[in-house]
Enzyme design. Structure first.
Site, PDB file in Angstrom:
ATOM      1  N   GLY A  12      53.925  51.260  11.400  1.00  0.00           N
ATOM      2  CA  GLY A  12      54.496  49.914  11.366  1.00  0.00           C
ATOM      3  C   GLY A  12      56.000  49.929  11.115  1.00  0.00           C
ATOM      4  O   GLY A  12      56.613  50.984  10.894  1.00  0.00           O
ATOM      5  N   ARG A 101      51.154  41.994  -7.055  1.00  0.00           N
ATOM      6  CA  ARG A 101      52.448  41.699  -7.701  1.00  0.00           C
ATOM      7  C   ARG A 101      52.341  40.909  -8.996  1.00  0.00           C
ATOM      8  O   ARG A 101      53.072  41.167  -9.944  1.00  0.00           O
ATOM      9  CB  ARG A 101      53.361  40.957  -6.720  1.00  0.00           C
ATOM     10  CG  ARG A 101      53.898  41.831  -5.608  1.00  0.00           C
ATOM     11  CD  ARG A 101      54.726  41.025  -4.637  1.00  0.00           C
ATOM     12  NE  ARG A 101      55.096  41.817  -3.456  1.00  0.00           N
ATOM     13  CZ  ARG A 101      55.459  41.288  -2.305  1.00  0.00           C
ATOM     14  NH1 ARG A 101      55.511  39.974  -2.167  1.00  0.00           N
ATOM     15  NH2 ARG A 101      55.778  42.064  -1.292  1.00  0.00           N
ATOM     16  N   CYS A 130      60.609  40.736  -0.314  1.00  0.00           N
ATOM     17  CA  CYS A 130      61.926  41.139   0.195  1.00  0.00           C
ATOM     18  C   CYS A 130      63.051  40.223  -0.291  1.00  0.00           C
ATOM     19  O   CYS A 130      64.092  40.699  -0.770  1.00  0.00           O
ATOM     20  CB  CYS A 130      61.898  41.192   1.721  1.00  0.00           C
ATOM     21  SG  CYS A 130      61.135  39.756   2.513  1.00  0.00           S
ATOM     22  N   GLY A 161      61.166  40.172   9.157  1.00  0.00           N
ATOM     23  CA  GLY A 161      60.267  39.955   8.030  1.00  0.00           C
ATOM     24  C   GLY A 161      58.840  39.681   8.479  1.00  0.00           C
ATOM     25  O   GLY A 161      57.900  39.790   7.690  1.00  0.00           O
ATOM     26  N   LYS A 204      56.088  33.018  -4.252  1.00  0.00           N
ATOM     27  CA  LYS A 204      56.332  34.429  -4.563  1.00  0.00           C
ATOM     28  C   LYS A 204      57.694  34.573  -5.244  1.00  0.00           C
ATOM     29  O   LYS A 204      57.827  35.246  -6.274  1.00  0.00           O
ATOM     30  CB  LYS A 204      56.314  35.281  -3.291  1.00  0.00           C
ATOM     31  CG  LYS A 204      54.944  35.512  -2.677  1.00  0.00           C
ATOM     32  CD  LYS A 204      55.103  36.259  -1.351  1.00  0.00           C
ATOM     33  CE  LYS A 204      53.825  36.297  -0.555  1.00  0.00           C
ATOM     34  NZ  LYS A 204      54.015  36.927   0.775  1.00  0.00           N
ATOM     35  N   ARG A 226      62.814  30.517   8.097  1.00  0.00           N
ATOM     36  CA  ARG A 226      62.931  31.583   9.098  1.00  0.00           C
ATOM     37  C   ARG A 226      64.024  31.190  10.095  1.00  0.00           C
ATOM     38  O   ARG A 226      64.030  30.067  10.611  1.00  0.00           O
ATOM     39  CB  ARG A 226      61.607  31.780   9.825  1.00  0.00           C
ATOM     40  CG  ARG A 226      61.563  33.009  10.721  1.00  0.00           C
ATOM     41  CD  ARG A 226      61.496  34.302   9.915  1.00  0.00           C
ATOM     42  NE  ARG A 226      60.233  34.444   9.202  1.00  0.00           N
ATOM     43  CZ  ARG A 226      60.019  35.378   8.285  1.00  0.00           C
ATOM     44  NH1 ARG A 226      60.975  36.239   7.959  1.00  0.00           N
ATOM     45  NH2 ARG A 226      58.855  35.453   7.668  1.00  0.00           N
ATOM     46  N   HIS A 233      68.027  39.454   5.568  1.00  0.00           N
ATOM     47  CA  HIS A 233      67.834  38.120   5.004  1.00  0.00           C
ATOM     48  C   HIS A 233      69.089  37.687   4.262  1.00  0.00           C
ATOM     49  O   HIS A 233      69.823  38.517   3.701  1.00  0.00           O
ATOM     50  CB  HIS A 233      66.676  38.117   3.998  1.00  0.00           C
ATOM     51  CG  HIS A 233      65.322  38.338   4.593  1.00  0.00           C
ATOM     52  ND1 HIS A 233      65.067  38.278   5.947  1.00  0.00           N
ATOM     53  CD2 HIS A 233      64.120  38.611   3.994  1.00  0.00           C
ATOM     54  CE1 HIS A 233      63.770  38.506   6.155  1.00  0.00           C
ATOM     55  NE2 HIS A 233      63.188  38.718   4.993  1.00  0.00           N
ATOM     56  N   ASN A 306      66.328  43.492   4.973  1.00  0.00           N
ATOM     57  CA  ASN A 306      65.012  43.227   4.394  1.00  0.00           C
ATOM     58  C   ASN A 306      64.005  44.343   4.616  1.00  0.00           C
ATOM     59  O   ASN A 306      63.024  44.464   3.873  1.00  0.00           O
ATOM     60  CB  ASN A 306      64.439  41.917   4.952  1.00  0.00           C
ATOM     61  CG  ASN A 306      64.399  41.891   6.467  1.00  0.00           C
ATOM     62  OD1 ASN A 306      65.450  41.894   7.117  1.00  0.00           O
ATOM     63  ND2 ASN A 306      63.216  41.847   7.050  1.00  0.00           N
TER      64      ASN A 306
END
Length: 325
Positions: A12, A101, A130, A161, A204, A226, A233, A306
């Site tokens: 990825g 997290r 990120c 992202g 988040k 976005r 970013h 990012n």
């Protein structure tokens, strides 16, 4: 001392960057194991001049291999299932997903800020969001010196992202990642909406900021957007502090803090931008100025790659700290 290391999600966007950063940092690897999905099984990846074959991730993938560290970059569902399996096998997992997290038993780490939290890990360490990573870096020295009361985030997040699908949407006009076209557009939604009207991405940033800075008293709100930019970013950050400050002093503590570069020269019209932060590991900060609407108000702007500092670089920095513990 060289160690055995695994990268999960090696094919990825983030997994590939993890391998690149590991190479750049000359990470002391003895044996390297690459894992991916069933579809990725058998793919070949070159690392430091040697060809490695990607194996399918299975429940026994970590058995008998004496893997010290595993970098996970394969999404929440994979992490939820396989990170505990790896940890049980004695592996220290550094997980890039949001799965763990906010778990009280899992450290959420930005090494320049709270590397000491790594010592509390029980087999899993979480890599933050990120946008959170690049935002808390300038907040940390400000909070230490002036005590932050309130933070308002407004993000401008690149399509990378969203992985390869996001890049395809921007460059080819596909709609694989987003409901609406991203070209010539800004989409004020990142991740799904929650009952409180915020998106998961916004929550988040709110929750992770408090956990990383070890202060639940900070008031945080966020709007995440976005934008049609491929990489890096940007975040506009409005801050209110308890103690008075001088803007030049704020610039000084930012410029001296590890992991950041101050780009703030109004005469030369110099400030952070995606085109200059992409491909770099640092967080770039500029447009530092007073917010005159409150007694101790401050505005700043930050940009960061990012996929690097927002994901792969931070994970590799954590891995280096794990070796020191």
């Amino acid at each position: 001392m060289k160690v055995n290391l695994a990268v999960v999600g090696a094919t990825g966007l983030v997994g590939g960057m993890m391998l690149q950063v590991l190479s750049e940092e000359n990470f002391p690897i003895d044996k390297l194991y690459l894992f991916g999905s069933k579809n990725s099984h058998g793919e070949k990846i070159n690392y430091c001049g040697k060809e490695y074959e990607v194996g399918e991730l299975k429940e026994d993938s970590f058995d008998g291999r004496d893997i010290k560290i595993a970098l996970f970059a394969a999404g929440g569902a994979v992490s939820e299932k396989y990170a505990p399996i790896a940890a049980k096998a004695g592996v220290t997992v550094i997980d890039n997903s949001s799965c763990f997290r906010m778990d009280k038993d899992v450290p959420l780490v930005v090494p320049e800020i709270n590397a000491e939290d790594i010592k509390k890990n029980k087999g899993i360490i979480a890599n933050p969001n990120c946008s959170t990573i690049q935002s808390v870096l300038p907040l940390k020295p400000i909070h230490d010196k002036y005590k932050i009361k309130r933070v308002i985030y407004s993000t401008y997040q690149s399509v990378s992202g969203s992985g390869l699908n996001g890049i395809s949407d921007l460059e080819k006009g596909t709609q694989l990642a987003y409901k609406y076209p991203i070209n010539n557009n800004c989409i004020p939604q990142i991740d799904v909406f929650l009952d409180n009207g915020y998106t998961k991405e916004e929550m988040k940033m709110i929750d992770e900021t408090k956990k990383i800075l070890h202060d639940d008293s900070i008031l945080v709100t966020a709007t995440t957007v976005r934008v049609p930019v491929k990489s890096s970013h940007c975040v506009s950050i409005n801050i209110e502090t308890e103690r008075a400050f001088e803007v030049e002093d704020v610039k000084k503590i930012i410029s001296e803090y590890p992991g950041m570069v101050l780009e703030d020269d109004l005469a030369e019209e110099k400030y952070p931008m995606p085109i200059t932060s992409t491909g770099k590991n640092e967080v770039f900060v500029g447009r530092v100025r007073r917010d005159f609407t409150v007694e101790n108000g401050l505005n700043l702007w930050c940009c960061a790659d990012n996929i690097r500092k927002g994901a792969a670089t931070n994970a590799v920095q954590i891995a280096k700290k794990v070796l020191e513990v």
